[in-house]
Design an enzyme around this catalytic site. Structure first.
Site, short mmCIF file in Angstrom:
data_model
loop_
_atom_site.label_atom_id
_atom_site.label_comp_id
_atom_site.label_asym_id
_atom_site.label_seq_id
_atom_site.Cartn_x
_atom_site.Cartn_y
_atom_site.Cartn_z
N VAL A 47 0.83 -1.21 0.00
CA VAL A 47 0.00 0.00 0.00
C VAL A 47 0.87 1.26 0.00
CG1 VAL A 47 -1.69 1.32 1.36
CG2 VAL A 47 -1.96 -1.15 1.10
N ASP A 53 10.36 3.77 6.33
CA ASP A 53 10.16 2.38 6.75
C ASP A 53 11.24 2.00 7.75
OD1 ASP A 53 8.38 -0.04 5.10
OD2 ASP A 53 9.82 -0.64 6.63
N LYS A 74 -14.32 -0.72 4.72
CA LYS A 74 -13.20 -1.54 4.26
C LYS A 74 -13.44 -3.02 4.61
CE LYS A 74 -9.26 -2.86 2.77
NZ LYS A 74 -9.08 -3.06 1.34
N HIS A 106 -16.21 -9.68 -0.50
CA HIS A 106 -15.43 -10.32 -1.57
C HIS A 106 -15.14 -11.78 -1.18
CE1 HIS A 106 -13.83 -6.01 -2.54
NE2 HIS A 106 -15.10 -6.17 -2.82
N TYR A 111 -31.35 -7.41 -1.43
CA TYR A 111 -31.05 -8.31 -0.30
C TYR A 111 -29.82 -7.88 0.50
CZ TYR A 111 -34.17 -11.28 -3.00
OH TYR A 111 -35.24 -11.75 -3.70
N PHE A 123 -34.44 -8.34 8.70
CA PHE A 123 -34.83 -9.53 9.46
C PHE A 123 -34.38 -10.79 8.73
CE2 PHE A 123 -38.52 -12.00 11.52
CZ PHE A 123 -37.74 -12.30 12.62
N CYS A 138 -39.69 -20.53 -0.32
CA CYS A 138 -38.61 -20.97 -1.24
C CYS A 138 -37.22 -21.01 -0.62
CB CYS A 138 -38.59 -20.05 -2.46
SG CYS A 138 -40.06 -20.24 -3.46
N LYS A 192 -36.40 -23.78 2.03
CA LYS A 192 -36.61 -25.10 1.40
C LYS A 192 -35.49 -25.41 0.41
CE LYS A 192 -39.62 -25.27 -2.09
NZ LYS A 192 -38.90 -25.75 -3.26
N ARG A 242 -45.96 -19.87 5.16
CA ARG A 242 -45.05 -21.01 5.32
C ARG A 242 -43.61 -20.52 5.52
NH1 ARG A 242 -46.37 -23.98 -0.06
NH2 ARG A 242 -46.47 -21.80 -0.65
N1 LIG Z 1 -1.69 -5.50 0.46
C1 LIG Z 1 -2.85 -5.07 0.01
O1 LIG Z 1 -3.26 -5.39 -1.11
C2 LIG Z 1 -3.70 -4.17 0.85
C3 LIG Z 1 -4.80 -3.54 0.26
C4 LIG Z 1 -5.57 -2.68 1.03
C5 LIG Z 1 -5.26 -2.48 2.36
N2 LIG Z 1 -4.19 -3.13 2.92
C6 LIG Z 1 -3.89 -2.83 4.31
O2 LIG Z 1 -2.87 -1.84 4.33
C7 LIG Z 1 -1.96 -2.07 5.40
C8 LIG Z 1 -0.56 -2.28 4.84
O3 LIG Z 1 -0.59 -3.43 4.02
P1 LIG Z 1 0.66 -3.85 3.14
O4 LIG Z 1 0.25 -5.06 2.37
O5 LIG Z 1 1.20 -2.69 2.44
O6 LIG Z 1 1.66 -4.30 4.31
P2 LIG Z 1 3.19 -4.77 4.16
O7 LIG Z 1 3.41 -5.77 5.22
O8 LIG Z 1 3.48 -5.12 2.74
O9 LIG Z 1 4.00 -3.44 4.48
C9 LIG Z 1 4.00 -2.85 5.73
C10 LIG Z 1 5.29 -2.06 5.84
O10 LIG Z 1 5.25 -1.31 7.04
C11 LIG Z 1 6.58 -1.28 7.53
N3 LIG Z 1 6.57 -0.86 8.93
C12 LIG Z 1 6.26 -1.58 10.03
N4 LIG Z 1 6.42 -0.82 11.13
C13 LIG Z 1 6.82 0.40 10.72
C14 LIG Z 1 7.15 1.60 11.37
N5 LIG Z 1 7.08 1.68 12.69
N6 LIG Z 1 7.52 2.65 10.63
C15 LIG Z 1 7.60 2.57 9.29
N7 LIG Z 1 7.32 1.44 8.60
C16 LIG Z 1 6.94 0.37 9.32
C17 LIG Z 1 7.08 -2.68 7.29
O11 LIG Z 1 8.49 -2.75 7.35
C18 LIG Z 1 6.52 -2.93 5.90
O12 LIG Z 1 7.45 -2.55 4.90
C19 LIG Z 1 -2.51 -3.26 6.15
O13 LIG Z 1 -3.33 -2.80 7.18
C20 LIG Z 1 -3.34 -3.99 5.12
O14 LIG Z 1 -4.36 -4.75 5.72
C21 LIG Z 1 -3.40 -3.95 2.18
#
Ligand SMILES: NC(=O)c1ccc[n+]([C@@H]2O[C@H](COP(=O)([O-])OP(=O)(O)OC[C@H]3O[C@@H](n4cnc5c(N)ncnc54)[C@H](O)[C@@H]3O)[C@@H](O)[C@H]2O)c1
Length: 472
Positions: free
Chosen positions: A44, A63, A243, A250, A290, A295, A301, A304, A364
């Site tokens: 992300v 990171d 979300k 999905h 739906y 409720f 249908c 059944k 029914r």
């Molecule tokens: N992967 C997807 O397709 C996707 C899609 C939508 C939402 N999300 C959500 O987005 C979030 C991130 O997902 P992702 O797949 O990118 O995760 P990921 O595990 O690929 O990346 C997370 C990153 O955060 C870094 N990190 C951890 N602690 C940190 C800190 N204190 N400071 C800076 N960086 C730090 C890690 O080193 C890692 O590189 C999650 O909550 C996930 O559920 C993911």
């Protein structure tokens, strides 16, 4: 041109509509250049960083993983995704894409921070918020020293309430400031799918912007102006929950398709033909039909047919837990309705609508019939009104069913709506047959209305003291 819908949760049970006719022009972001820091360079974070740099912003990725920082800083994508190498290289060459391990400096030098760190599962399934908490402390510490206003946008997937009960308090403690005045916090979930992450970022199904107040979204609106999709502005918990609702749906779709496909295969039915024809129905199948919480399902249908499929699957020695679980889910919902009535502590209960939907006298497997049976067993005094149900007219299996489940039905049923409503302490709206005007006229403010069908707001009576559903 795309629609912006503003939905704000003003009271726990009330969702106010702020108008859907505000149209924004697609104008691209070339005019706007912000300094953006992005915490977390996973799927992300990296994709957000590359795409926001492409839109003309100055982006710094942060990171704790030094390899990812070094890669992005060198113009190489930390993840493998179509178009990412090219976008990262372009951003790097244009000096718009940077990376650092120094989160405090990144906040200091940016206008807005996006938090995209992981929220993995713990062994128990509980969501691990430690990365979010760590980043909140780091950003908070930076805000303490920062003079200019800063916007913090949480993008990681977190359970409803997390931004308000975990993220904001940590930011406030660490910064010694107040969210909403000293800095701004928003929640903006991401809907990208790995494998098409860049394309999904640029053209998402929708953009969801959550905040405690609409004015907190000013900067995010500018960032997303030009994104070709509808935009919804709403409260933090609604944004967080959308979300989960999306992802879970999905998953349900995948499980459903796989179980129906499995049945098809074992019954030697052409699954592709079934699937194609099924998905072409955009009135009842691939549609909002739906999907409104209300409720339990019933009628002659659905239960059944579910039972028949489950039985056939058993004969074929197939385990189809999603399909098999639907009847259990339905009876649990009936339990919730019984619980909601008993919880009021009142015994005089009137049900408006005995058949499973208005306009039919088919009783029914109506869940309302089961509800009446259960309430009678719990010692409630039940009265029933249903404009479509007249005992004298019921015949065959329909009559047999009701007489078996509620032998005393004759003494409970009345065609006098006013009397049935006025005599009750709790009025249950069982189907859509009773009209708003009549209900408003007969209800008094001391009564509780339990609306099982989730009537449209325009159809709800305006008198009662309490108006509630069981899953809304
Ligand atoms: N992967 C997807 O397709 C996707 C899609 C939508 C939402 N999300 C959500 O987005 C979030 C991130 O997902 P992702 O797949 O990118 O995760 P990921 O595990 O690929 O990346 C997370 C990153 O955060 C870094 N990190 C951890 N602690 C940190 C800190 N204190 N400071 C800076 N960086 C730090 C890690 O080193 C890692 O590189 C999650 O909550 C996930 O559920 C993911």
């Amino acid at each position: 041109m795309h629609t912006v819908v503003r939905l704000w949760l003003c009271a726990p049970e009330l969702c106010l509509y702020y108008g859907s006719d505000e149209i924004f022009q697609r104008r691209g972001n070339r005019h706007l250049s912000l300094s953006i820091s992005i915490f977390g360079l996973g799927y992300v974070g990296s994709v957000s960083a590359a795409c926001l740099a492409r839109a003309g912003h100055r982006v710094t990725g942060v990171d704790v993983n030094s390899t990812k920082v070094e890669m992005l800083a060198a113009g190489r994508s930390p993840i493998l995704e179509p178009r990412m190498s090219e976008l990262v290289a372009e951003g790097h060459q244009a000096s718009r894409l940077h990376a650092t391990a120094d989160g405090v400096a990144a906040v200091r030098d940016s206008d807005v921070s996006f938090v995209c760190v992981g929220t993995p599962s713990q062994r128990t399934g509980k969501l691990d918020l430690s990365h979010i908490e760590h980043v909140a402390r780091e950003i908070g510490a930076a805000l303490k020293e920062k003079k200019s206003h800063h916007v913090v946008v949480l993008r990681s997937t977190v359970l409803p309430g997390t931004t308000e009960s975990v993220f904001i308090p940590i930011l406030e403690r660490a910064s010694r400031g107040r969210a909403g005045s000293d800095f701004t916090v928003c929640y903006n979930p991401e809907f990208m799918r790995e494998g098409s992450a860049v394309a999904d970022f640029l053209e998402p199904p929708y953009t969801i912007l959550g905040a405690q107040s609409p004015e907190h979204l000013t900067l995010l609106r500018k960032i997303y102006d030009g994104t070709p999709c509808p935009r919804f502005e709403t409260s933090l918990p609604v944004a967080e929950m959308v979300k989960y609702a999306s992802n879970v749906f999905h998953a349900v779709k995948v499980g459903f398709a796989n179980e129906i496909g499995t049945l098809c295969k074992h019954l030697a039915v052409d699954m592709e033909a079934v699937s194609r024809i099924f998905a072409s129905d955009t009135k009842l199948n691939i549609s909002p039909a739906y999907l409104s919480p209300g409720f339990a399902f019933g009628g002659s249908c659905l239960p059944k047919d579910l039972r028949a499929l489950a039985y056939r699957a058993k004969e074929l020695e197939l385990r189809l837990p999603l399909l098999a679980g639907l009847m259990a889910s339905n009876s649990e919902h009936l339990n919730r309705a019984v619980g909601a009535v008993l919880h009021t502590g009142r015994k005089k209960v009137s049900l408006l609508g005995l058949s499973f939907k208005a306009g039919t006298d088919d009783l029914r497997e109506s869940p309302q019939v089961q509800l009446v049976r259960r309430l009678l067993e719990e010692g409630c005094q039940v009265r029933i009104w249903d404009q479509d149900v007249t005992l004298g007219r019921l015949a065959g299996s329909n009559r047999q069913y009701i007489e078996e489940v509620i032998p005393e039905i004759g003494s409970l049923l009345s065609d006098d709506l006013e009397q049935v409503v006025r005599s009750a302490e709790v009025v249950i709206i069982g189907n859509k047959s009773a009209k708003r005007e009549e209900l408003s006229q007969y209800l008094n403010p001391g009564q509780i209305v339990l609306d099982l069908v989730n009537l449209d707001h325009s159809q709800r009576p305006d008198k009662p003291a309490a108006y509630q559903g069981i899953c809304w």
